[in-house]
Design a protein around this motif. Structure first.
Motif, PDB file in Angstrom:
ATOM      1  N   GLY A   1       0.577  -1.341  -0.076  1.00 22.83           N
ATOM      2  CA  GLY A   1      -0.183  -0.086  -0.133  1.00 22.83           C
ATOM      3  C   GLY A   1       1.011   1.382   0.236  1.00 22.83           C
ATOM      4  N   ALA A   2       1.691   1.847   1.106  1.00 28.46           N
ATOM      5  CA  ALA A   2       2.446   2.271   0.551  1.00 28.46           C
ATOM      6  C   ALA A   2       3.580   2.689  -0.568  1.00 28.46           C
ATOM      7  N   ILE A   3       4.321   2.087  -1.497  1.00 29.43           N
ATOM      8  CA  ILE A   3       4.651   1.881  -2.785  1.00 29.43           C
ATOM      9  C   ILE A   3       3.642   2.327  -3.658  1.00 29.43           C
ATOM     10  N   ALA A   4       2.409   1.374  -3.358  1.00 28.02           N
ATOM     11  CA  ALA A   4       1.471   2.440  -4.546  1.00 28.02           C
ATOM     12  C   ALA A   4       1.545   3.066  -4.079  1.00 28.02           C
ATOM     13  N   GLY A   5       0.431   3.959  -3.126  1.00 26.41           N
ATOM     14  CA  GLY A   5       0.291   5.096  -3.134  1.00 26.41           C
ATOM     15  C   GLY A   5       1.580   6.333  -2.855  1.00 26.41           C
ATOM     16  N   TYR A   6       3.130   5.943  -2.931  1.00 29.69           N
ATOM     17  CA  TYR A   6       3.735   7.514  -2.958  1.00 29.69           C
ATOM     18  C   TYR A   6       4.641   6.684  -4.198  1.00 29.69           C
TER      19      TYR A   6
ATOM     20  N   GLY B   1       2.781   5.384  -7.069  1.00 29.69           N
ATOM     21  CA  GLY B   1       1.550   6.149  -8.042  1.00 29.69           C
ATOM     22  C   GLY B   1       1.682   5.861  -8.942  1.00 29.69           C
ATOM     23  N   GLY B   2       1.357   5.792 -10.483  1.00 27.62           N
ATOM     24  CA  GLY B   2       1.386   5.990 -11.757  1.00 27.62           C
ATOM     25  C   GLY B   2       1.603   4.543 -11.936  1.00 27.62           C
ATOM     26  N   ARG B   3       1.705   3.810 -13.222  1.00 30.09           N
ATOM     27  CA  ARG B   3       1.452   1.837 -13.396  1.00 30.09           C
ATOM     28  C   ARG B   3       2.006   1.444 -12.319  1.00 30.09           C
ATOM     29  N   ILE B   4       2.789   1.882 -11.017  1.00 28.85           N
ATOM     30  CA  ILE B   4       3.260   1.069 -10.097  1.00 28.85           C
ATOM     31  C   ILE B   4       2.001   0.651  -8.891  1.00 28.85           C
ATOM     32  N   ASP B   5       0.897   1.725  -9.082  1.00 32.02           N
ATOM     33  CA  ASP B   5       0.205   2.149  -8.414  1.00 32.02           C
ATOM     34  C   ASP B   5      -0.883   1.746  -9.291  1.00 32.02           C
TER      35      ASP B   5
ATOM     36  N   VAL C   1      -1.396   6.849   2.377  1.00 32.06           N
ATOM     37  CA  VAL C   1      -0.261   7.616   1.733  1.00 32.06           C
ATOM     38  C   VAL C   1      -0.250   8.897   0.828  1.00 32.06           C
ATOM     39  N   LEU C   2      -1.438   8.597   0.630  1.00 28.64           N
ATOM     40  CA  LEU C   2      -2.018   8.984  -1.020  1.00 28.64           C
ATOM     41  C   LEU C   2      -2.439  11.492  -0.011  1.00 28.64           C
ATOM     42  N   SER C   3      -2.618  11.189   0.812  1.00 30.97           N
ATOM     43  CA  SER C   3      -3.164  11.998   2.226  1.00 30.97           C
ATOM     44  C   SER C   3      -1.955  12.642   2.283  1.00 30.97           C
ATOM     45  N   ILE C   4      -0.373  11.986   2.346  1.00 31.15           N
ATOM     46  CA  ILE C   4       0.541  12.417   3.641  1.00 31.15           C
ATOM     47  C   ILE C   4       1.884  12.794   2.441  1.00 31.15           C
ATOM     48  N   LYS C   5       1.991  12.451   1.116  1.00 30.84           N
ATOM     49  CA  LYS C   5       2.794  12.386   0.415  1.00 30.84           C
ATOM     50  C   LYS C   5       3.559  13.501  -0.168  1.00 30.84           C
ATOM     51  N   HIS C   6       2.679  14.546  -0.077  1.00 32.60           N
ATOM     52  CA  HIS C   6       3.000  16.350  -0.556  1.00 32.60           C
ATOM     53  C   HIS C   6       3.633  16.700   1.430  1.00 32.60           C
ATOM     54  N   SER C   7       3.364  15.932   2.094  1.00 29.10           N
ATOM     55  CA  SER C   7       3.722  16.985   2.872  1.00 29.10           C
ATOM     56  C   SER C   7       4.707  17.618   3.098  1.00 29.10           C
ATOM     57  N   GLU C   8       4.647  18.782   3.535  1.00 30.05           N
ATOM     58  CA  GLU C   8       5.917  19.170   3.994  1.00 30.05           C
ATOM     59  C   GLU C   8       6.983  18.397   4.554  1.00 30.05           C
ATOM     60  N   PHE C   9       6.876  17.434   5.707  1.00 23.98           N
ATOM     61  CA  PHE C   9       8.172  17.032   5.847  1.00 23.98           C
ATOM     62  C   PHE C   9       8.504  15.987   5.043  1.00 23.98           C
ATOM     63  N   ILE C  10       7.507  15.620   4.304  1.00 23.01           N
ATOM     64  CA  ILE C  10       8.716  14.692   3.405  1.00 23.01           C
ATOM     65  C   ILE C  10       9.364  15.836   1.568  1.00 23.01           C
TER      66      ILE C  10
END
Length: 275
Positions: A96-101, A103-107, A160-169
């Motif tokens: 799930g983490a790999i898919a959300g982070y 994205g694209g074809r891997i997701d 992951v989709l909700s935090i992948k663009h967070s400032e700490f990342i």
């Protein structure tokens, strides 16, 4: 820690769930001390005895003590529940983490595989896998783990989709951290809380599903004191020995109830939206 304990003990249902789970864990850990008889010893002279001071929950069709079998059965049920979750949880979390982070074809590939597994009713798929592998507790655990991981994949992907663009990342990227470090050091630790809560709820449902598979002959085999197998063996003597099915059924009921109450309580405590 003090605040966490206060929130736990402020909910009577959570306390009840915690108490039930503790009783089950203690029964499993100290089964040889708590049980009054051997769980597999046959005594035909004592068969189908009603509950008494000698046999608290009565005896079954071959004279085995039902109370002792239920106590030892807690070990089997807890082992099944814990191992299935410990197998399915990391698989689903990582995918799930790999898919959300990524994205694209891997997701798309990961989620389409996940959808394939979720398109079948879980218990039916587990029955099919267990039947193909052969009846045993180990095969039941593998079958249930194979049907449980997709739920964690979906939950973690959403987090992951909700935090992948967070400032700490974004800060980690700016500092030059590679994707694998970001994934395992930043993304996963900050997205598994909902899946962890779900895992606490799933323990009871896994035990219930395993008991169902044993009931139809795909799980534990005689003379194993597994609760579902005990229920199955008691079908033919139900009218003359009600206790043979009642007490294993109550054990399953209380175990599932305990984990559900505890899981619901943890959800209320740990979910920021509930505060």
């Amino acid at each position: 820690m003090v605040e966490l304990a206060r929130r736990i003990f402020s909910s009577p249902l959570t306390v009840l769930g915690l108490f039930i789970v503790l009783v089950i864990v203690i029964s499993a850990a100290f089964a040889p001390l708590i049980a009054t008889h051997s769980p597999t010893e046959v005594d035909l002279l004592s068969k189908l005895e009603a509950p008494s001071a000698e046999h608290y929950f009565g005896t079954d069709e071959v004279g085995r003590d039902i109370f002792s079998r239920i106590i030892y059965g807690t070990r089997i049920s807890l082992r099944i529940g814990l191992l299935v979750v410990l197998i399915a949880f990391p698989i689903g979390t990582i995918l799930g983490a790999i898919a959300g982070y990524a994205g694209g074809r891997i997701d798309q590939v990961i989620m389409r595989i996940t959808d394939v597994f979720l398109s079948f009713p879980g218990i039916i798929l587990a029955m099919s896998i267990a039947a193909a592998l052969g009846p045993s507790i180990e095969n039941v655990m593998l079958a249930l783990a194979a049907t449980w991981w997709p739920w964690y994949t979906r939950i973690v992907r959403s987090s992951v989709l909700s935090i992948k663009h967070s400032e700490f990342i974004e800060a980690s990227r700016a500092l030059g951290a590679n994707p694998f470090r970001i994934l395992f050091k930043e993304v996963i630790p900050n997205s598994i809380a909902p899946a962890t809560i779900q895992a606490s709820l799933d323990l009871g449902f896994v035990i219930l599903s395993a008991a169902g598979l044993s009931f139809i002959g795909l799980g534990a085999q005689p003379p194993s004191p597994e609760w579902g197998a005990m229920l199955s063996n008691s079908r033919e003597i139900l009218r003359e020995a009600w206790w043979a099915a009642t007490f294993p059924g109550l054990a399953i009921l209380l175990t599932v109830l305990g984990f559900n109450l505890l899981g619901d309580g943890l959800n209320d405590i740990l979910d920021p939206k509930q505060r």
